[in-house]
Design a protein around this motif. Sequence first.
Motif: not given
Length: 217
Positions: A136-142
């Motif tokens: 669920s945190r992958l989308a926040g990795i830029r």
Amino acid sequence: PMRAFRLSVIASGLIAAADQHADQAFSVFATSFGSVVALTALTAHHPRIDRAILQGGFAHRRLSRTERLLGQIGLHAPGTLANLPFVKAFQQANHQRYFPPFDRTRWAFFVDNAGSTPICDAAERTRVWAAFDYRSRLAGIRQPVLVVRSEHEGRVTAACGEALQQGLPHATTEFLHTTGPLAHLTHPHRLVKLVKTFLGDPAITAESDAGCLHEAH
């Protein structure tokens, strides 16, 4: 022992290592369990990490009941992995065919390195795997992330690679054929070239451009 550490502490150690080497900005290369550390650091939005390369990585790895049970038993087991029954036969069946026969030192290094791992440490990694879920945190990795996969990686590892590819907004996936899942040991030169291309190495870029011009003519 590994049980004395937590992911946040290990990730902080990554930044401390960069400080020790005076690296203001750096890229991260991680294989298997190392991806747990890499993703922990990446999701902390640390500005000094430019890019990441994950080989055989995962944001979550589903373990069977048997794996969980063995992990619990292993926490209290003495000795190293080399002492376990059938471990050498398992290594040979799953990995030896990918190691080049002209350089037996690579296979010897793998066997010695894996065999010297304490059973309790390997079991602790299994415990961390079971609890780790950063999907669920992958989308926040830029940062741009290179996901390296290989043939015969296994159903579970394949699913993990696909989850990274779908969850990371700036992911690129590359397949290394005929290397097996331990490409950093079996064919490090091919992996290095792939990583350098991803990092924008001028020499690799020029070589690729020259190849394209040659084909065009």
